[in-house]
Scaffold this motif. Structure first.
Motif, short mmCIF file in Angstrom:
data_model
loop_
_atom_site.label_atom_id
_atom_site.label_comp_id
_atom_site.label_asym_id
_atom_site.label_seq_id
_atom_site.Cartn_x
_atom_site.Cartn_y
_atom_site.Cartn_z
N UNK A 195 -9.70 -6.61 -10.80
CA UNK A 195 -9.73 -7.71 -9.82
C UNK A 195 -8.32 -8.26 -9.61
N UNK A 196 -7.59 -8.49 -10.68
CA UNK A 196 -6.26 -9.07 -10.54
C UNK A 196 -5.31 -8.12 -9.80
N UNK A 197 -5.40 -6.84 -10.08
CA UNK A 197 -4.59 -5.86 -9.35
C UNK A 197 -4.87 -5.97 -7.86
N UNK A 198 -6.13 -6.14 -7.48
CA UNK A 198 -6.48 -6.22 -6.06
C UNK A 198 -6.04 -7.54 -5.44
N UNK A 199 -6.06 -8.62 -6.19
CA UNK A 199 -5.53 -9.89 -5.66
C UNK A 199 -4.07 -9.72 -5.28
N UNK A 200 -3.30 -9.08 -6.15
CA UNK A 200 -1.88 -8.87 -5.88
C UNK A 200 -1.68 -7.88 -4.74
N UNK A 201 -2.56 -6.90 -4.61
CA UNK A 201 -2.45 -5.91 -3.53
C UNK A 201 -2.53 -6.53 -2.14
N UNK A 202 -3.15 -7.69 -2.03
CA UNK A 202 -3.31 -8.32 -0.72
C UNK A 202 -1.97 -8.68 -0.11
N UNK A 203 -0.99 -9.00 -0.97
CA UNK A 203 0.36 -9.25 -0.49
C UNK A 203 0.66 -10.72 -0.27
N UNK A 204 1.87 -11.00 0.16
CA UNK A 204 2.30 -12.36 0.46
C UNK A 204 2.70 -13.14 -0.77
N UNK A 205 2.02 -14.23 -1.03
CA UNK A 205 2.35 -15.10 -2.16
C UNK A 205 1.69 -14.55 -3.43
N UNK A 209 0.83 -1.21 0.00
CA UNK A 209 0.00 0.00 0.00
C UNK A 209 0.87 1.26 0.00
N UNK A 210 1.98 1.21 0.74
CA UNK A 210 2.86 2.37 0.77
C UNK A 210 3.57 2.60 -0.56
N UNK A 211 3.86 1.50 -1.27
CA UNK A 211 4.53 1.60 -2.57
C UNK A 211 3.57 1.93 -3.70
N UNK A 212 2.39 1.33 -3.64
CA UNK A 212 1.40 1.45 -4.73
C UNK A 212 0.03 1.64 -4.10
#
Length: 343
Positions: A282-292, A36-39
């Motif tokens: 949707x895919x951008x938000x999946x990646x935003x969750x973080x981790x794997x 979130x801080x980066x993007x």
């Protein structure tokens, strides 16, 4: 890219895996707060980098091992064509073992016999169960017994399983092959059944079923295979908002650093599929969750691509994908002719 809806969804599923993998590779292992801080609104470009310094659009292990399975189905189609020729000459051929072929191609990847690699080089990134399973397979030559064992329930077979949904036309054979292809590395029942349920969802989407109908079919498979944990993971996805988690943080629904646990990745993917927004958001938000992020991106991207079709994937994302042309060409070669492969 494809005017035929079924072909578009098939290509969308394969390229969705690759796109999600390549988008997520940049942010792998980072927690939600750091991303979130980066993007603040999410990473919206495929730029490479990340902990393994990937070139933009490069396949990570997620796409590489999907390619291994795809090539196995390509070989099966060639084998069927050869058998037909033999039949015309009154000869008989042996049954093609698609799981063994997928394991063999995975060993090629493992040992460096792979595009962009030097023979003998190790993969840049590999999951623990995948490594154990492939080492066991090299030793025993038996894909039915080489898996890492019960209790090893990572997402490393779910990330690669989608070709089975696309190139095997009967539910019975899809279940059999999904579980067999998982087994040579991930033989925990949560993994094998997750692959079977996921692939039934994909197959239903490609067949033109509604999203909810497809999800229901996935749950039915999990229940029929007597794995309530997978059915529960799908149900959790039905009640989860990817958009809210990406915006507000994982909270109690998901850990701050989403793990590589197969059921968690399945839950995220189902939630992504049920999100009514377009593929990109949707895919951008999946990646935003973080981790794997690369694997969750790949697994979710496959479902979204099967839902929306290849034309829904932004061209600016597609143009740099390492295996874009190969995936399209191989899929077209497998599907050519009057019928889809039936196993």
């Amino acid at each position: 890219m494809a005017t035929n809806p079924r072909l578009s969804k098939t290509l969308g599923a394969l390229l969705g895996v690759h796109t999600g993998d390549s988008l997520g590779a940049t942010l792998e292992f980072l927690p939600w707060a750091h991303i979130k801080s980066l993007h603040p609104t999410g990473l919206r470009e495929i730029v490479g980098g990340g902990p393994f310094s990937w070139p933009a659009g490069s396949a990570t292990d997620d796409t590489d091992l999907t390619r291994a399975v795809l090539l196995a189905y390509s070989d099966r189609k060639k084998n069927q064509n050869q058998k037909k020729e033999k039949a015309d000459h009154h000869e008989k051929g042996d049954e093609f073992d698609v799981a063994r072929a997928a394991a063999d191609y995975s060993v090629d990847w493992f040992t460096g016999k792979w595009p962009g690699r030097e023979m003998g080089s190790e993969p840049v990134d590999i999951g623990g169960a995948t490594s154990v399973g492939l080492l066991n397979y090299q030793s025993t030559g038996n894909p039915k017994t080489s898996g890492a064992g019960q209790g090893s329930a990572g997402n490393g077979s779910l990330m690669r399983c989608i070709p089975t949904a696309l190139f095997t036309s009967t539910p019975e054979k899809r279940i059999e092959e999904s579980m067999a292809i998982s087994t040579f590395t991930h033989n925990d029942v949560r993994c094998t059944v997750s692959c079977a349920a996921y692939n039934e969802i994909v197959a239903a989407l490609v067949d033109g079923k509604t999203v909810q109908e497809a999800v229901d079919m996935g749950k039915q498979i999990a229940e029929a295979l007597d794995c309530p944990a997978v059915a529960t993971a799908i149900e959790r996805g039905e009640g989860m908002s990817i958009q809210r988690i990406a915006s507000k943080g994982p909270g109690k629904e998901l850990p701050d650093r989403t793990s590589g646990y197969v059921l968690q990745s399945l839950t995220v993917a189902v939630a992504a599929l049920l999100d009514p927004r377009g593929f990109e958001d949707v895919l951008v938000d999946v990646v935003r969750i973080g981790g794997d992020t690369d694997t969750n991106g790949a697994i979710s991207g496959g479902l979204l691509g099967a839902r929306d079709g290849a034309d829904a994937i932004p061209e600016r994302w597609l143009r740099d994908l390492q295996f874009r042309s190969e995936f399209v060409n191989v899929a077209m070669q497998i599907l050519e002719g009057p019928t889809v492969v039936q196993g």
